[in-house]
Design a protein around this motif. Structure first.
Motif, PDB file in Angstrom:
ATOM      1  N   THR A   1       0.843  -1.204   0.000  1.00 46.37           N
ATOM      2  CA  THR A   1       0.000   0.000   0.000  1.00 46.37           C
ATOM      3  C   THR A   1       0.878   1.253   0.000  1.00 46.37           C
TER       4      THR A   1
ATOM      5  N   SER B   1       0.003  -1.279  -7.026  1.00 46.03           N
ATOM      6  CA  SER B   1      -1.422  -1.100  -6.670  1.00 46.03           C
ATOM      7  C   SER B   1      -2.208  -2.405  -6.641  1.00 46.03           C
TER       8      SER B   1
ATOM      9  N   GLU C   1       1.152   4.033  -2.957  1.00 48.70           N
ATOM     10  CA  GLU C   1       0.814   5.435  -2.707  1.00 48.70           C
ATOM     11  C   GLU C   1       2.034   6.351  -2.787  1.00 48.70           C
TER      12      GLU C   1
END
Ligand SMILES: [Fe+2]
Length: 213
Positions: A27, A111, A31
């Motif tokens: 994650t 992702s 990001e």
């Protein structure tokens, strides 16, 4: 004498812990809060692939060795269908994650991995909690020590002691480590001192320099 479930308990905790840590890492990579050069990306891919192989091996061993032992020992007391269904549902997800991990090593886009690893961590949490609630008391009550040894031998087969032992050390609580040392004898201390460094270096490369294994 009843079966010693400590090894299983720690193996379950390690699978859940690593899946969760990898989900958080993926994650953060997705990001842009973390980055990976080629060396780190390759290490992350290798770590994910090894975890997926380990989970698959553990579930195959349960399906092929532990479930028959429980069915023979405890008969109609337990219904293992839901747990087997969980294994069947986890298998395609593990295959998907393997493919995404390989893609990540070339694209560096995490992702898809972030979504799938988060799903894996959630499914494992639910599955393992249910499995321990349902079958641990049955193993203790009905399974013989010799049958349990066969299960543990099958669980160990195909795993890498250089990774598994230091991982156990990370995920065992201090009082459990004391018990493990008593059960395994001095060989455990020797092997841990041999393999600990390599495992921790690999973890630091995968999870970052601030994380100590
Ligand atoms: Fe399971």
């Amino acid at each position: 004498m009843t079966p010693e479930l400590l090894g299983f308990q720690i193996a379950h905790r390690a699978m859940r812990g690593e899946a969760r840590r990898l989900a958080v890492l993926a994650t953060e990579l997705a990001e842009g809060r973390q980055s990976a050069d080629t060396t780190r990306a390759t290490a992350i891919t290798g770590f994910i692939t090894a975890l997926c192989a380990g989970i698959h091996h553990h579930h195959t061993m349960e399906d092929e060795v532990l479930w028959p032992v429980i069915e023979r020992s405890a008969g109609a007391v337990v219904d293992l269908r839901e747990l087997s269904d969980d294994h069947s549902a986890l298998d395609p997800l593990l295959a998907e994650i393997n493919g995404q991990a390989v893609m990540f090593s070339s694209t560096r886009d995490a992702s898809a991995l972030a979504t799938s690893l988060t799903r894996l961590a959630e499914m494992l949490d639910a599955h393992i909690e249910e499995e321990e609630r349902l079958i641990f008391p049955i193993i203790t009550a009905y399974v013989s020590v010799s049958d349990w040894k066969r299960v543990e031998d099958a669980a160990r087969k195909g795993t890498d002691v250089r990774v598994d032992l230091p991982r156990f050390e990370v995920y065992a609580r201090p009082e459990e480590l004391v018990r493990l040392r008593k059960l395994a004898g001095p060989a455990l201390t020797v092997m841990l001192s041999l393999f600990r460094g390599g495992y921790r270096r690999r973890c630091r490369l995968v999870f970052g320099p601030l994380v100590d294994a």
